[in-house]
Write an enzyme that holds these catalytic residues in place. Structure first.
Site, mmCIF file in Angstrom:
data_model
loop_
_atom_site.group_PDB
_atom_site.id
_atom_site.type_symbol
_atom_site.label_atom_id
_atom_site.label_comp_id
_atom_site.label_asym_id
_atom_site.label_seq_id
_atom_site.Cartn_x
_atom_site.Cartn_y
_atom_site.Cartn_z
ATOM 1 N N SER A 15 29.621 7.513 44.884
ATOM 2 C CA SER A 15 30.314 7.291 46.091
ATOM 3 C C SER A 15 30.013 8.250 47.368
ATOM 4 C CB SER A 15 31.894 7.446 45.926
ATOM 5 O OG SER A 15 32.563 7.553 47.122
ATOM 6 N N LYS A 66 41.721 -0.541 42.328
ATOM 7 C CA LYS A 66 42.554 -0.924 43.538
ATOM 8 C C LYS A 66 43.505 -1.950 43.265
ATOM 9 C CE LYS A 66 38.283 -1.146 46.512
ATOM 10 N NZ LYS A 66 37.590 -2.003 47.473
ATOM 11 N N ASN A 87 42.997 0.279 48.710
ATOM 12 C CA ASN A 87 41.897 1.418 48.835
ATOM 13 C C ASN A 87 42.286 2.389 49.178
ATOM 14 O OD1 ASN A 87 41.879 0.700 51.532
ATOM 15 N ND2 ASN A 87 39.763 0.614 51.586
ATOM 16 N N ASP A 103 39.580 -2.267 53.962
ATOM 17 C CA ASP A 103 38.302 -2.920 53.853
ATOM 18 C C ASP A 103 37.937 -4.047 54.850
ATOM 19 O OD1 ASP A 103 37.210 -1.415 51.765
ATOM 20 O OD2 ASP A 103 38.152 -2.765 50.113
ATOM 21 N N GLY A 128 32.218 -16.287 48.081
ATOM 22 C CA GLY A 128 32.715 -15.196 47.141
ATOM 23 C C GLY A 128 34.206 -15.509 47.342
ATOM 24 N N ASN A 152 32.786 -20.707 46.699
ATOM 25 C CA ASN A 152 32.734 -19.803 45.429
ATOM 26 C C ASN A 152 32.145 -20.763 44.517
ATOM 27 O OD1 ASN A 152 32.891 -17.187 44.366
ATOM 28 N ND2 ASN A 152 34.855 -18.033 42.969
ATOM 29 N N ALA A 155 34.972 -22.965 42.117
ATOM 30 C CA ALA A 155 35.439 -23.472 43.405
ATOM 31 C C ALA A 155 36.981 -23.386 43.381
ATOM 32 C CB ALA A 155 35.231 -25.172 43.303
ATOM 33 N N GLY A 239 26.268 -4.308 54.569
ATOM 34 C CA GLY A 239 27.809 -3.820 54.764
ATOM 35 C C GLY A 239 27.990 -2.100 54.734
HETATM 36 P P1 NDP Z 1 34.483 -9.620 41.999
HETATM 37 O O1 NDP Z 1 33.767 -9.240 40.820
HETATM 38 O O2 NDP Z 1 35.799 -9.382 42.295
HETATM 39 O O3 NDP Z 1 33.968 -11.026 42.580
HETATM 40 C C1 NDP Z 1 32.744 -11.365 42.318
HETATM 41 C C2 NDP Z 1 32.448 -12.564 43.115
HETATM 42 O O4 NDP Z 1 30.908 -12.879 43.193
HETATM 43 C C3 NDP Z 1 32.923 -13.678 42.601
HETATM 44 O O5 NDP Z 1 33.467 -14.611 43.603
HETATM 45 C C4 NDP Z 1 31.926 -14.336 41.726
HETATM 46 O O6 NDP Z 1 32.013 -15.824 41.533
HETATM 47 C C5 NDP Z 1 30.737 -14.086 42.857
HETATM 48 N N1 NDP Z 1 29.442 -14.116 42.034
HETATM 49 C C6 NDP Z 1 28.991 -13.266 41.093
HETATM 50 N N2 NDP Z 1 27.893 -13.594 40.734
HETATM 51 C C7 NDP Z 1 27.599 -14.514 41.505
HETATM 52 C C8 NDP Z 1 26.041 -15.291 41.586
HETATM 53 N N3 NDP Z 1 25.161 -15.009 40.580
HETATM 54 N N4 NDP Z 1 25.923 -16.521 42.291
HETATM 55 C C9 NDP Z 1 27.118 -16.769 42.875
HETATM 56 N N5 NDP Z 1 28.236 -16.112 42.987
HETATM 57 C C10 NDP Z 1 28.445 -15.149 42.252
HETATM 58 O O7 NDP Z 1 33.827 -8.481 43.200
HETATM 59 P P2 NDP Z 1 34.058 -7.724 44.372
HETATM 60 O O8 NDP Z 1 34.639 -8.947 45.238
HETATM 61 O O9 NDP Z 1 34.968 -6.614 44.047
HETATM 62 O O10 NDP Z 1 32.655 -7.208 45.256
HETATM 63 C C11 NDP Z 1 31.802 -8.489 45.768
HETATM 64 C C12 NDP Z 1 30.577 -7.532 46.498
HETATM 65 O O11 NDP Z 1 31.430 -6.812 47.672
HETATM 66 C C13 NDP Z 1 29.898 -6.508 45.860
HETATM 67 O O12 NDP Z 1 28.572 -6.700 46.099
HETATM 68 C C14 NDP Z 1 30.400 -5.186 46.459
HETATM 69 O O13 NDP Z 1 29.588 -4.250 46.377
HETATM 70 C C15 NDP Z 1 30.798 -5.567 47.974
HETATM 71 N N6 NDP Z 1 31.902 -4.796 48.576
HETATM 72 C C16 NDP Z 1 31.542 -3.967 49.604
HETATM 73 C C17 NDP Z 1 32.304 -3.224 50.318
HETATM 74 C C18 NDP Z 1 31.946 -2.492 51.574
HETATM 75 O O14 NDP Z 1 32.638 -1.472 52.009
HETATM 76 N N7 NDP Z 1 30.701 -2.547 51.900
HETATM 77 C C19 NDP Z 1 33.548 -2.986 49.897
HETATM 78 C C20 NDP Z 1 34.069 -3.888 48.752
HETATM 79 C C21 NDP Z 1 32.984 -4.571 48.137
HETATM 80 P P3 NDP Z 1 32.954 -16.481 40.472
HETATM 81 O O15 NDP Z 1 34.264 -16.560 40.907
HETATM 82 O O16 NDP Z 1 32.500 -17.913 40.308
HETATM 83 O O17 NDP Z 1 32.619 -15.631 39.371
#
Ligand code: NDP
Length: 276
Positions: A15, A66, A87, A103, A128, A152, A155, A239
């Site tokens: 972190s 979270k 968060n 966030d 996503g 997503n 869907a 990000g």
């Molecule tokens: P989750 O695990 O909750 O969600 C993951 C999402 O990504 C889902 O919608 C999933 O789709 C999709 N996904 C995963 N793999 C693939 C793929 N190969 N192709 C297409 N879609 C894919 O993760 P989070 O929402 O917690 O985090 C998402 C991103 O946001 C991370 O990269 C994290 O590092 C970033 N983040 C950055 C922050 C910042 O401060 N900059 C703060 C919080 C998060 P499905 O539903 O179909 O599985």
């Protein structure tokens, strides 16, 4: 006694929050201690209780706690309520635990103020439908885009999110194939595909001329998504600024002072640089 804050996560050693909040404390002249605390996967509540018993004033919460932090907060902001995740926790003077989610405001501030990308009246695509995307939809809709589409892999999750936020603006959900023939001015990647070096299956013409592409993930190198977007003519941003801005909002909640962020972001960027 110096005020104590921390970030809880598992893992948490990576972190950047302790570095960011130490910088904010220095910049604002606030004396405080901010630590990274590893909570056991099965006992976040116990770790939080121990922290509060030590006199902890507030904490950040990262993956995977979270949603538990949301449940443990006695009072939640509206944006946290809708996000289903917290968060930032504040130990209130009234003995109650206040939960917020910074966030989304962090993302919007990085886009609008730092990158100068207005969202008002724009066609915005968010990729996503996980926790991160749910956390940013309220603040994005508050900017009054012409439309916001959530796309997503699964869907149904995008459709469910769109239904949840339908009272806040023009929002719809779809699978990636549903994007065919549509163009967007701002495309925000909130999938975790970048973590695996994968690109969501996007139609090549989804980026309108002059589009802006943002990846919530950050790293030393541009993500696959940002490389793809740049190759298709978009301006890009990762990000890291969202991370710094969500921290600044948490600092404001705890200390009632908004720290300057530009220098901290520049220092983090330099530390990420592959030349170092
Ligand atoms: P989750 O695990 O909750 O969600 C993951 C999402 O990504 C889902 O919608 C999933 O789709 C999709 N996904 C995963 N793999 C693939 C793929 N190969 N192709 C297409 N879609 C894919 O993760 P989070 O929402 O917690 O985090 C998402 C991103 O946001 C991370 O990269 C994290 O590092 C970033 N983040 C950055 C922050 C910042 O401060 N900059 C703060 C919080 C998060 P499905 O539903 O179909 O599985």
């Amino acid at each position: 006694m110096t005020d104590l804050y921390c970030v809880f996560g598992n893992p948490v050693a990576h972190s950047k929050s302790p570095v960011i909040h130490a910088a904010f404390a220095g910049l604002t002249g606030h004396a405080l201690r901010y630590e990274a605390r590893l909570a056991p996967a099965d006992d976040f509540a116990g770790s939080l209780c121990a922290f509060l018993a030590e006199g902890g004033k507030g904490c950040n919460i990262t993956v995977p706690f979270k949603e538990q932090a949301w449940a443990l907060a006695a009072v939640r902001s509206r944006r946290a309520e809708k996000a289903g995740a917290v968060n930032t926790l504040l130990a209130g003077k009234d003995g109650r635990l206040y939960g917020d989610n910074t966030d989304g405001v962090g993302l919007v501030r990085d886009l609008v103020q730092n990158a100068g990308v207005s969202l008002a009246g724009k066609r915005v695509l968010v990729l996503g439908a996980g926790g991160a995307v749910r956390g940013v939809l309220s603040p994005l809709l508050a900017e009054k885009p012409a439309c916001l589409v959530v796309a997503n892999r699964t869907a149904g999750k995008a459709e469910a999110l769109a239904a949840l936020f339908a009272d806040e603006g023009s929002i719809s959900g779809t699978g990636f194939t549903g994007l065919a023939g549509q163009q967007f001015d701002v495309v925000i990647n909130g999938t975790s595909a970048s973590l695996q070096g994968e690109l969501p299956p996007l139609p090549a013409d989804v980026l309108a001329p002059g589009a802006f592409a943002y990846d919530m993930m950050y790293g030393a190198q541009p993500t696959v998504f940002l490389q793809w977007a740049a190759a298709h003519g978009a301006d890009t941003r990762d990000g890291l600024g969202m991370l710094v801005e969500q921290a600044a909002e948490a600092f404001f909640i705890w200390r009632n002072v908004r720290p300057p962020t530009a220098g901290v972001l520049a220092e983090l960027r330099a530390a990420l640089s592959p030349e170092q």
